[in-house]
Design a protein around this motif. Structure first.
Motif, PDB file in Angstrom:
ATOM      1  N   TYR A 101      -5.520 -10.273  27.712  1.00  9.91           N
ATOM      2  CA  TYR A 101      -4.150 -10.131  28.195  1.00  9.91           C
ATOM      3  C   TYR A 101      -3.452 -11.498  28.215  1.00  9.91           C
ATOM      4  CZ  TYR A 101      -0.278  -9.301  31.431  1.00  9.91           C
ATOM      5  OH  TYR A 101       0.965  -9.240  32.012  1.00  9.91           O
ATOM      6  N   ASN A 102      -4.147 -12.534  28.673  1.00 10.19           N
ATOM      7  CA  ASN A 102      -3.563 -13.881  28.699  1.00 10.19           C
ATOM      8  C   ASN A 102      -3.222 -14.370  27.298  1.00 10.19           C
ATOM      9  OD1 ASN A 102      -3.766 -14.087  31.498  1.00 10.19           O
ATOM     10  ND2 ASN A 102      -5.813 -14.970  31.421  1.00 10.19           N
ATOM     11  N   ILE A 103      -4.082 -14.087  26.332  1.00 10.62           N
ATOM     12  CA  ILE A 103      -3.813 -14.489  24.947  1.00 10.62           C
ATOM     13  C   ILE A 103      -2.602 -13.740  24.405  1.00 10.62           C
ATOM     14  CG2 ILE A 103      -4.751 -14.548  22.609  1.00 10.62           C
ATOM     15  CD1 ILE A 103      -7.549 -14.777  23.919  1.00 10.62           C
ATOM     16  N   LEU A 104      -2.513 -12.457  24.708  1.00 13.40           N
ATOM     17  CA  LEU A 104      -1.344 -11.686  24.271  1.00 13.40           C
ATOM     18  C   LEU A 104      -0.068 -12.204  24.916  1.00 13.40           C
ATOM     19  CD1 LEU A 104      -2.844  -8.072  24.355  1.00 13.40           C
ATOM     20  CD2 LEU A 104      -2.329  -9.447  22.339  1.00 13.40           C
ATOM     21  N   GLN A 105      -0.167 -12.692  26.141  1.00 14.54           N
ATOM     22  CA  GLN A 105       1.002 -13.275  26.800  1.00 14.54           C
ATOM     23  C   GLN A 105       1.442 -14.561  26.103  1.00 14.54           C
ATOM     24  OE1 GLN A 105       1.902 -10.404  28.483  1.00 14.54           O
ATOM     25  NE2 GLN A 105       2.892 -11.948  29.747  1.00 14.54           N
ATOM     26  N   ILE A 106       0.487 -15.329  25.584  1.00 14.45           N
ATOM     27  CA  ILE A 106       0.836 -16.529  24.815  1.00 14.45           C
ATOM     28  C   ILE A 106       1.634 -16.135  23.580  1.00 14.45           C
ATOM     29  CG2 ILE A 106      -0.099 -18.431  23.443  1.00 14.45           C
ATOM     30  CD1 ILE A 106      -2.513 -18.453  25.337  1.00 14.45           C
ATOM     31  N   SER A 107       1.171 -15.091  22.893  1.00 15.40           N
ATOM     32  CA  SER A 107       1.886 -14.598  21.717  1.00 15.40           C
ATOM     33  C   SER A 107       3.288 -14.127  22.092  1.00 15.40           C
ATOM     34  CB  SER A 107       1.096 -13.451  21.083  1.00 15.40           C
ATOM     35  OG  SER A 107       1.808 -12.879  19.999  1.00 15.40           O
ATOM     36  N   HIS A 108       3.387 -13.424  23.214  1.00 15.63           N
ATOM     37  CA  HIS A 108       4.695 -12.930  23.662  1.00 15.63           C
ATOM     38  C   HIS A 108       5.628 -14.088  23.993  1.00 15.63           C
ATOM     39  CE1 HIS A 108       7.541 -10.099  25.374  1.00 15.63           C
ATOM     40  NE2 HIS A 108       7.567 -10.790  26.500  1.00 15.63           N
ATOM     41  N   SER A 109       5.109 -15.136  24.616  1.00 17.39           N
ATOM     42  CA  SER A 109       5.927 -16.294  24.983  1.00 17.39           C
ATOM     43  C   SER A 109       6.423 -17.027  23.747  1.00 17.39           C
ATOM     44  CB  SER A 109       5.131 -17.245  25.876  1.00 17.39           C
ATOM     45  OG  SER A 109       4.732 -16.601  27.067  1.00 17.39           O
ATOM     46  N   ARG A 110       5.581 -17.141  22.732  1.00 22.94           N
ATOM     47  CA  ARG A 110       5.986 -17.830  21.507  1.00 22.94           C
ATOM     48  C   ARG A 110       7.123 -17.108  20.810  1.00 22.94           C
ATOM     49  NH1 ARG A 110       3.031 -18.082  17.340  1.00 22.94           N
ATOM     50  NH2 ARG A 110       3.748 -20.096  16.590  1.00 22.94           N
ATOM     51  N   ARG A 111       7.128 -15.793  20.889  1.00 24.65           N
ATOM     52  CA  ARG A 111       8.191 -15.036  20.215  1.00 24.65           C
ATOM     53  C   ARG A 111       9.538 -15.214  20.917  1.00 24.65           C
ATOM     54  NH1 ARG A 111       4.103 -11.151  20.088  1.00 24.65           N
ATOM     55  NH2 ARG A 111       5.115  -9.788  21.624  1.00 24.65           N
ATOM     56  N   LYS A 112       9.514 -15.667  22.173  1.00 27.66           N
ATOM     57  CA  LYS A 112      10.754 -15.897  22.902  1.00 27.66           C
ATOM     58  C   LYS A 112      11.353 -17.267  22.630  1.00 27.66           C
ATOM     59  CE  LYS A 112       9.902 -12.870  26.876  1.00 27.66           C
ATOM     60  NZ  LYS A 112       9.764 -12.811  28.358  1.00 27.66           N
ATOM     61  N   VAL A 113      10.554 -18.171  22.039  1.00 30.24           N
ATOM     62  CA  VAL A 113      11.027 -19.537  21.808  1.00 30.24           C
ATOM     63  C   VAL A 113      11.948 -19.552  20.598  1.00 30.24           C
ATOM     64  CG1 VAL A 113      10.337 -21.910  21.297  1.00 30.24           C
ATOM     65  CG2 VAL A 113       8.949 -20.501  22.828  1.00 30.24           C
ATOM     66  N   ALA A 114      13.123 -20.117  20.762  1.00 28.63           N
ATOM     67  CA  ALA A 114      14.086 -20.181  19.662  1.00 28.63           C
ATOM     68  C   ALA A 114      13.573 -21.086  18.556  1.00 28.63           C
ATOM     69  CB  ALA A 114      15.428 -20.698  20.182  1.00 28.63           C
ATOM     70  N   GLY A 115      13.700 -20.617  17.323  1.00 26.47           N
ATOM     71  CA  GLY A 115      13.284 -21.414  16.167  1.00 26.47           C
ATOM     72  C   GLY A 115      11.843 -21.241  15.772  1.00 26.47           C
ATOM     73  N   VAL A 116      11.083 -20.471  16.536  1.00 29.06           N
ATOM     74  CA  VAL A 116       9.679 -20.244  16.220  1.00 29.06           C
ATOM     75  C   VAL A 116       9.520 -18.855  15.615  1.00 29.06           C
ATOM     76  CG1 VAL A 116       7.346 -20.017  17.140  1.00 29.06           C
ATOM     77  CG2 VAL A 116       8.863 -21.791  18.014  1.00 29.06           C
ATOM     78  N   SER A 117       9.000 -18.813  14.393  1.00 26.61           N
ATOM     79  CA  SER A 117       8.754 -17.532  13.720  1.00 26.61           C
ATOM     80  C   SER A 117       7.336 -17.086  14.057  1.00 26.61           C
ATOM     81  CB  SER A 117       8.927 -17.682  12.204  1.00 26.61           C
ATOM     82  OG  SER A 117       8.638 -16.471  11.543  1.00 26.61           O
ATOM     83  N   ALA A 118       7.224 -16.233  15.055  1.00 22.75           N
ATOM     84  CA  ALA A 118       5.912 -15.805  15.534  1.00 22.75           C
ATOM     85  C   ALA A 118       5.841 -14.282  15.507  1.00 22.75           C
ATOM     86  CB  ALA A 118       5.661 -16.319  16.948  1.00 22.75           C
ATOM     87  N   ALA A 119       5.005 -13.766  14.613  1.00 26.02           N
ATOM     88  CA  ALA A 119       4.837 -12.316  14.522  1.00 26.02           C
ATOM     89  C   ALA A 119       3.913 -11.837  15.627  1.00 26.02           C
ATOM     90  CB  ALA A 119       4.265 -11.949  13.156  1.00 26.02           C
ATOM     91  N   PRO A 120       4.116 -10.632  16.117  1.00 29.00           N
ATOM     92  CA  PRO A 120       3.188 -10.084  17.121  1.00 29.00           C
ATOM     93  C   PRO A 120       1.829  -9.842  16.492  1.00 29.00           C
ATOM     94  CG  PRO A 120       4.712  -8.395  16.370  1.00 29.00           C
ATOM     95  CD  PRO A 120       5.184  -9.678  15.774  1.00 29.00           C
ATOM     96  N   PRO A 121       0.779  -9.703  17.295  1.00 31.87           N
ATOM     97  CA  PRO A 121      -0.553  -9.424  16.742  1.00 31.87           C
ATOM     98  C   PRO A 121      -0.520  -8.174  15.861  1.00 31.87           C
ATOM     99  CG  PRO A 121      -0.715  -9.954  19.071  1.00 31.87           C
ATOM    100  CD  PRO A 121       0.745  -9.846  18.763  1.00 31.87           C
ATOM    101  N   LYS A 122      -1.269  -8.192  14.790  1.00 28.44           N
ATOM    102  CA  LYS A 122      -1.278  -7.079  13.854  1.00 28.44           C
ATOM    103  C   LYS A 122      -1.762  -5.804  14.526  1.00 28.44           C
ATOM    104  CE  LYS A 122      -2.175 -10.136   9.922  1.00 28.44           C
ATOM    105  NZ  LYS A 122      -3.136 -10.518   8.861  1.00 28.44           N
ATOM    106  N   ALA A 123      -1.168  -4.687  14.065  1.00 30.48           N
ATOM    107  CA  ALA A 123      -1.548  -3.393  14.638  1.00 30.48           C
ATOM    108  C   ALA A 123      -3.029  -3.108  14.430  1.00 30.48           C
ATOM    109  CB  ALA A 123      -0.697  -2.288  14.014  1.00 30.48           C
ATOM    110  N   LYS A 124      -3.569  -3.552  13.296  1.00 35.41           N
ATOM    111  CA  LYS A 124      -4.992  -3.339  13.014  1.00 35.41           C
ATOM    112  C   LYS A 124      -5.854  -4.055  14.045  1.00 35.41           C
ATOM    113  CE  LYS A 124      -8.472  -3.867   9.376  1.00 35.41           C
ATOM    114  NZ  LYS A 124      -8.734  -4.361   7.997  1.00 35.41           N
ATOM    115  N   LEU A 125      -5.407  -5.261  14.441  1.00 29.79           N
ATOM    116  CA  LEU A 125      -6.146  -6.039  15.430  1.00 29.79           C
ATOM    117  C   LEU A 125      -6.121  -5.336  16.787  1.00 29.79           C
ATOM    118  CD1 LEU A 125      -7.558  -8.808  15.102  1.00 29.79           C
ATOM    119  CD2 LEU A 125      -5.565  -9.850  16.156  1.00 29.79           C
ATOM    120  N   MET A 126      -4.956  -4.832  17.170  1.00 32.64           N
ATOM    121  CA  MET A 126      -4.845  -4.143  18.450  1.00 32.64           C
ATOM    122  C   MET A 126      -5.611  -2.821  18.444  1.00 32.64           C
ATOM    123  SD  MET A 126      -3.318  -6.320  20.164  1.00 32.64           S
ATOM    124  CE  MET A 126      -3.293  -5.336  21.653  1.00 32.64           C
ATOM    125  N   ALA A 127      -5.623  -2.147  17.286  1.00 28.09           N
ATOM    126  CA  ALA A 127      -6.403  -0.907  17.191  1.00 28.09           C
ATOM    127  C   ALA A 127      -7.887  -1.191  17.389  1.00 28.09           C
ATOM    128  CB  ALA A 127      -6.157  -0.239  15.838  1.00 28.09           C
TER     129      ALA A 127
END
Length: 446
Positions: free
Chosen positions: A286-312
């Motif tokens: 959960y903490n790692i996913l929160q890092i990914s979520h935070s990066r997507r909020k940063v302006a100028g950073v192109s950060a894709a969410p974790p792949k659906a295959k990974l979450m599956a």
């Protein structure tokens, strides 16, 4: 002046001398010579000969079973090669781990195959009054090697043959993880080593070492979260990452590698039936996913969410953890998340796979015990005031735990119940993929 000082300024000469010492059966002298070369501050420029020296040095450490010296040598070589030749450091580390793992497997095979000879040797040991005094592999060291079988002779064979190799491999994993904990250039090697250490714990049933390994990985992650900063364009990297040497910030690949490592950790926790560590691993994810979520909020950073295959994959592994820990509510919700991800993103999913997964979702939901709220409410009617208050408090605590777990797992509701899941199954038309006989079963039960 040290006896080895004449060789320190010429690494090639030192290597030849160490090989000569090996040939006349003086490995300790050879090891001491090479250690002086690696720790010398006279020449700090990497060259290919240092890689040969390091491999020879590690081979000596393995033969002499000196894990501490191997760790010290790795630290010296890391300082020498990390910036100039990180590829060489990777070669050296892989050589160490592969050789130590192979020796461990060979020792296990010899321990299993030499039952008769080991049984005869055990007779003399069993005559001693104090086993701690009779064998160097007793006392604190034996704590490392818990019994792998109910056969006491097998335990003695494992202690005599397998324990030294097992302990060396474990110490090697710890040393490598410590050295690579913040190296972005060798991040794949770090996670490969972590996965290898987790597999080691699972293969040899190392529950104590598994807990320590989880704590180590958790500490590394916490340090990166606290001091690693974010790879934000235009930001002052010296201010962001000055406390973490070699770390270049979070990237999409780094997040996925951390997730994959934790998935193996989750799988190992289930195999070893260490449910507390499994649930702590869920918090790490959960903490790692929160890092990914935070990066997507940063302006100028192109950060894709974790792949659906990974979450599956994550939810698939959770189904096992919750089943073996008899948490049937979250077991069913994990199956539902796995099914919905596969149905939405897996274009190659066959009708048979859909039927199989939908059936698992329905059956796991039906396995959830009925809600205890009604029975608890009726029980409270016959209780006095103090008992009713205690019962209400226990219910509130249970609800809080359920809500927290639902949040950690990313479920759509903070109050998951059997009724809510069955309602969701009907609304999302999961029943369309279920065989007729299971629909009939659902009708009879509900």
């Amino acid at each position: 002046m040290s006896y080895h000082s004449a060789y320190v300024h010429k690494p090639e000469t030192a290597l030849r001398r160490a090989q000569e010492l090996q040939s006349i059966r003086q490995p300790d002298a050879a090891l001491s010579l090479l250690h002086d070369v690696l720790s010398s501050g006279r020449h700090r420029t990497w060259s290919p000969v240092y890689e040969k020296i390091m491999i020879t040095y590690l081979d000596l450490c393995i033969d002499l079973n000196k894990a501490r010296e191997a760790k010290d040598g790795l630290h010296q070589y890391r300082n020498l090669s990390q910036s100039q030749a990180p590829g060489s450091l990777e070669i050296v580390i892989r050589h160490l781990l592969d050789t130590a793992d192979r020796n461990c497997r060979e020792a296990k095979a010899r321990a299993d195959a030499g039952a008769a000879d080991a049984a005869a040797a055990v007779t003399s040991v069993s005559d001693a009054d104090d086993l701690d005094a009779a064998t160097p592999t007793s006392g604190a060291n034996v704590l490392l090697l818990t019994t792998m079988s109910s056969d006491p002779l097998q335990t003695q064979r494992d202690s005599a043959l397998l324990l030294p190799r097992l302990k060396f491999l474990w110490e090697s994993y710890r040393a490598v993880l410590d050295i690579l904990r913040s190296s972005s250039k060798l991040e794949r090697l770090y996670h490969g080593t972590a996965v290898g250490a987790l597999r080691f714990c699972g293969t040899y049933k190392r529950r104590t070492e598994f807990r320590r390994l989880c704590d180590m990985l958790r500490l590394h992650l916490a340090n990166l979260q606290k001091y690693g900063g974010n790879a934000t364009p235009g930001a002052d990297e010296s201010k962001q990452n000055n406390k973490v040497r070699g770390w270049e910030g979070w990237s999409t690949e780094a997040i996925e590698l951390h997730l994959q490592t934790r998935f193996v950790q989750l799988e190992t926790a289930s195999a070893l039936r260490l449910y507390t560590e499994g649930f702590r691993t869920v918090e790490d994810i959960y903490n790692i996913l929160q890092i990914s979520h935070s990066r997507r909020k940063v302006a100028g950073v192109s950060a894709a969410p974790p792949k659906a295959k990974l979450m599956a994959t994550y939810y698939e592994k959770l189904t096992t953890l919750f089943w073996v820990s008899e948490n049937y509510l979250f077991h069913a919700f994990a199956w539902y998340k796995f099914y919905t991800l596969c149905r939405e993103y897996n274009r190659g999913m066959t009708a048979e796979q859909k039927t199989l997964q939908a059936s698992a979702v329905l059956l796991s939901a039906l396995c959830i015990p009925p809600s205890k709220q009604e029975s608890a409410a009726s029980a409270k009617d016959g209780q006095d005031g103090n008992a009713a208050i205690a019962s209400t408090l226990a219910d509130d605590i249970a609800k809080e735990k359920t809500a927290r777990m639902a949040t950690l797992l990313g479920f759509h509701t903070r109050n998951p119940t059997r009724e809510a899941l069955l309602s969701e199954i009907r609304a999302k038309r999961v029943m369309d993929d279920v065989p007729d006989y299971l629909r009939e079963l659902y009708t009879l039960l509900e």
